[in-house]
Motif scaffolding. Structure first.
Motif, PDB file in Angstrom:
ATOM      1  N   ALA A  95     -10.188  -8.360  -1.418  1.00  0.00           N
ATOM      2  CA  ALA A  95      -9.789  -9.044  -2.655  1.00  0.00           C
ATOM      3  C   ALA A  95      -8.632  -8.306  -3.321  1.00  0.00           C
ATOM      4  N   ALA A  96      -8.609  -6.992  -3.204  1.00  0.00           N
ATOM      5  CA  ALA A  96      -7.516  -6.213  -3.795  1.00  0.00           C
ATOM      6  C   ALA A  96      -6.183  -6.567  -3.142  1.00  0.00           C
ATOM      7  N   HIS A  97      -6.185  -6.708  -1.821  1.00  0.00           N
ATOM      8  CA  HIS A  97      -4.948  -7.081  -1.135  1.00  0.00           C
ATOM      9  C   HIS A  97      -4.557  -8.531  -1.441  1.00  0.00           C
ATOM     10  N   GLN A  98      -5.527  -9.409  -1.572  1.00  0.00           N
ATOM     11  CA  GLN A  98      -5.218 -10.787  -1.955  1.00  0.00           C
ATOM     12  C   GLN A  98      -4.557 -10.814  -3.337  1.00  0.00           C
ATOM     13  N   MET A  99      -5.089 -10.021  -4.264  1.00  0.00           N
ATOM     14  CA  MET A  99      -4.509  -9.971  -5.608  1.00  0.00           C
ATOM     15  C   MET A  99      -3.125  -9.337  -5.576  1.00  0.00           C
ATOM     16  N   ALA A 100      -2.944  -8.296  -4.772  1.00  0.00           N
ATOM     17  CA  ALA A 100      -1.625  -7.656  -4.662  1.00  0.00           C
ATOM     18  C   ALA A 100      -0.585  -8.654  -4.162  1.00  0.00           C
ATOM     19  N   ASP A 101      -0.955  -9.464  -3.171  1.00  0.00           N
ATOM     20  CA  ASP A 101      -0.031 -10.481  -2.655  1.00  0.00           C
ATOM     21  C   ASP A 101       0.302 -11.511  -3.734  1.00  0.00           C
ATOM     22  N   ALA A 102      -0.704 -11.907  -4.523  1.00  0.00           N
ATOM     23  CA  ALA A 102      -0.465 -12.877  -5.594  1.00  0.00           C
ATOM     24  C   ALA A 102       0.451 -12.286  -6.671  1.00  0.00           C
ATOM     25  N   LEU A 103       0.269 -11.020  -6.985  1.00  0.00           N
ATOM     26  CA  LEU A 103       1.126 -10.364  -7.978  1.00  0.00           C
ATOM     27  C   LEU A 103       2.567 -10.276  -7.483  1.00  0.00           C
ATOM     28  N   GLU A 104       2.747  -9.970  -6.203  1.00  0.00           N
ATOM     29  CA  GLU A 104       4.095  -9.908  -5.629  1.00  0.00           C
ATOM     30  C   GLU A 104       4.764 -11.289  -5.670  1.00  0.00           C
ATOM     31  N   ALA A 106       4.106 -13.669  -7.804  1.00  0.00           N
ATOM     32  CA  ALA A 106       4.393 -13.956  -9.212  1.00  0.00           C
ATOM     33  C   ALA A 106       5.641 -13.218  -9.680  1.00  0.00           C
ATOM     34  N   ALA A 107       5.898 -12.038  -9.126  1.00  0.00           N
ATOM     35  CA  ALA A 107       7.092 -11.268  -9.513  1.00  0.00           C
ATOM     36  C   ALA A 107       8.366 -12.027  -9.175  1.00  0.00           C
ATOM     37  N   ALA A 108       8.338 -12.779  -8.076  1.00  0.00           N
ATOM     38  CA  ALA A 108       9.518 -13.572  -7.699  1.00  0.00           C
ATOM     39  C   ALA A 108       9.753 -14.695  -8.701  1.00  0.00           C
ATOM     40  N   ASP A 109       8.673 -15.249  -9.259  1.00  0.00           N
ATOM     41  CA  ASP A 109       8.783 -16.334 -10.234  1.00  0.00           C
ATOM     42  C   ASP A 109       9.077 -15.844 -11.652  1.00  0.00           C
ATOM     43  N   HIS A 110       8.760 -14.582 -11.925  1.00  0.00           N
ATOM     44  CA  HIS A 110       8.917 -14.023 -13.272  1.00  0.00           C
ATOM     45  C   HIS A 110       9.666 -12.694 -13.213  1.00  0.00           C
ATOM     46  N   PRO A 111      10.984 -12.728 -12.988  1.00  0.00           N
ATOM     47  CA  PRO A 111      11.741 -11.489 -12.832  1.00  0.00           C
ATOM     48  C   PRO A 111      11.684 -10.582 -14.062  1.00  0.00           C
ATOM     49  N   ASP A 112      11.463 -11.163 -15.239  1.00  0.00           N
ATOM     50  CA  ASP A 112      11.365 -10.345 -16.450  1.00  0.00           C
ATOM     51  C   ASP A 112      10.109  -9.471 -16.460  1.00  0.00           C
ATOM     52  N   MET A 113       9.117  -9.828 -15.673  1.00  0.00           N
ATOM     53  CA  MET A 113       7.872  -9.068 -15.600  1.00  0.00           C
ATOM     54  C   MET A 113       7.703  -8.380 -14.242  1.00  0.00           C
ATOM     55  N   ALA A 114       8.743  -8.429 -13.417  1.00  0.00           N
ATOM     56  CA  ALA A 114       8.630  -7.953 -12.034  1.00  0.00           C
ATOM     57  C   ALA A 114       8.179  -6.499 -11.945  1.00  0.00           C
ATOM     58  N   GLY A 115       8.717  -5.638 -12.788  1.00  0.00           N
ATOM     59  CA  GLY A 115       8.346  -4.219 -12.719  1.00  0.00           C
ATOM     60  C   GLY A 115       6.861  -4.003 -12.939  1.00  0.00           C
ATOM     61  N   GLU A 116       6.325  -4.633 -13.967  1.00  0.00           N
ATOM     62  CA  GLU A 116       4.904  -4.491 -14.262  1.00  0.00           C
ATOM     63  C   GLU A 116       4.051  -5.132 -13.164  1.00  0.00           C
ATOM     64  N   LEU A 117       4.473  -6.300 -12.677  1.00  0.00           N
ATOM     65  CA  LEU A 117       3.725  -6.965 -11.609  1.00  0.00           C
ATOM     66  C   LEU A 117       3.711  -6.140 -10.326  1.00  0.00           C
ATOM     67  N   HIS A 118       4.852  -5.540  -9.968  1.00  0.00           N
ATOM     68  CA  HIS A 118       4.902  -4.680  -8.777  1.00  0.00           C
ATOM     69  C   HIS A 118       4.004  -3.449  -8.952  1.00  0.00           C
ATOM     70  N   ALA A 119       4.010  -2.875 -10.161  1.00  0.00           N
ATOM     71  CA  ALA A 119       3.175  -1.699 -10.415  1.00  0.00           C
ATOM     72  C   ALA A 119       1.690  -2.039 -10.251  1.00  0.00           C
ATOM     73  N   TRP A 120       1.289  -3.195 -10.778  1.00  0.00           N
ATOM     74  CA  TRP A 120      -0.102  -3.607 -10.631  1.00  0.00           C
ATOM     75  C   TRP A 120      -0.433  -3.951  -9.189  1.00  0.00           C
ATOM     76  N   ALA A 121       0.510  -4.512  -8.485  1.00  0.00           N
ATOM     77  CA  ALA A 121       0.288  -4.800  -7.058  1.00  0.00           C
ATOM     78  C   ALA A 121       0.033  -3.496  -6.294  1.00  0.00           C
ATOM     79  N   ASP A 122       0.801  -2.461  -6.615  1.00  0.00           N
ATOM     80  CA  ASP A 122       0.592  -1.163  -5.967  1.00  0.00           C
ATOM     81  C   ASP A 122      -0.796  -0.610  -6.271  1.00  0.00           C
ATOM     82  N   ARG A 123      -1.240  -0.764  -7.517  1.00  0.00           N
ATOM     83  CA  ARG A 123      -2.571  -0.282  -7.896  1.00  0.00           C
ATOM     84  C   ARG A 123      -3.652  -1.040  -7.130  1.00  0.00           C
ATOM     85  N   GLN A 124      -3.436  -2.348  -6.961  1.00  0.00           N
ATOM     86  CA  GLN A 124      -4.410  -3.146  -6.216  1.00  0.00           C
ATOM     87  C   GLN A 124      -4.473  -2.702  -4.754  1.00  0.00           C
ATOM     88  N   ARG A 125      -3.312  -2.458  -4.156  1.00  0.00           N
ATOM     89  CA  ARG A 125      -3.297  -2.001  -2.755  1.00  0.00           C
ATOM     90  C   ARG A 125      -4.046  -0.687  -2.598  1.00  0.00           C
TER      91      ARG A 125
END
Length: 146
Positions: A95-104, A106-125
């Protein structure tokens, strides 16, 4: 103690020590002991008794409520049930990897939040449960192939 107050973020050993002290003080206070209210070395033995009681309480809580660490087979199904269910089970992706993929994504759709989304994706991984607890199947996410 009217409710559990979580210790501040930090070292897990410090958090466990804070919880142990909170339990020991609550147990002592509940029966009217002055061990944690009084100062002085003459109360050290009484305090150590309450710490021992807190250790026993924590052991019961951990055994009953703390999830097993990744890779543990505590929740593994019996082999005879696995043999029947295995052909019907999909490949495992945590589930953590599924969420990380979803966050990544979402980062493509929301470039203004990309940094935070990538950081959370890393935490999920980093939190990936590397094996499915019921049958110990390994997580097949491509991150593990590298």
């Amino acid at each position: 103690m009217t409710g559990w107050t979580p210790p501040p973020p930090g070292d897990t050993r410090e958090q466990l020590a804070a919880l142990k002290r909170q339990i020991a003080e609550a147990l002592a206070g509940h029966v009217g002991s002055k061990a944690f209210l009084a100062k002085g070395r003459e109360w050290d033995h009484a305090r150590s008794v309450w710490y021992s009681q807190a250790d026993a309480a924590l052991a019961v809580i951990q055994a009953a409520y703390v999830p097993p660490p990744p890779g543990s087979d505590r929740d593994k199904l019996p082999d005879h049930l696995l043999a029947v269910a295995a052909p019907h089970m999909p490949p495992y992706t945590s589930a953590a990897h599924q969420m990380a993929d979803a966050l990544e994504a979402a980062a493509a759709d929301h470039p203004d939040m990309a940094g935070e989304l990538h950081a959370w994706a890393d935490r999920q991984r980093a939190a990936c449960r590397t094996t499915r607890k019921q049958d110990m199947a390994p997580c097949e996410h491509p991150d593990h192939q590298a």
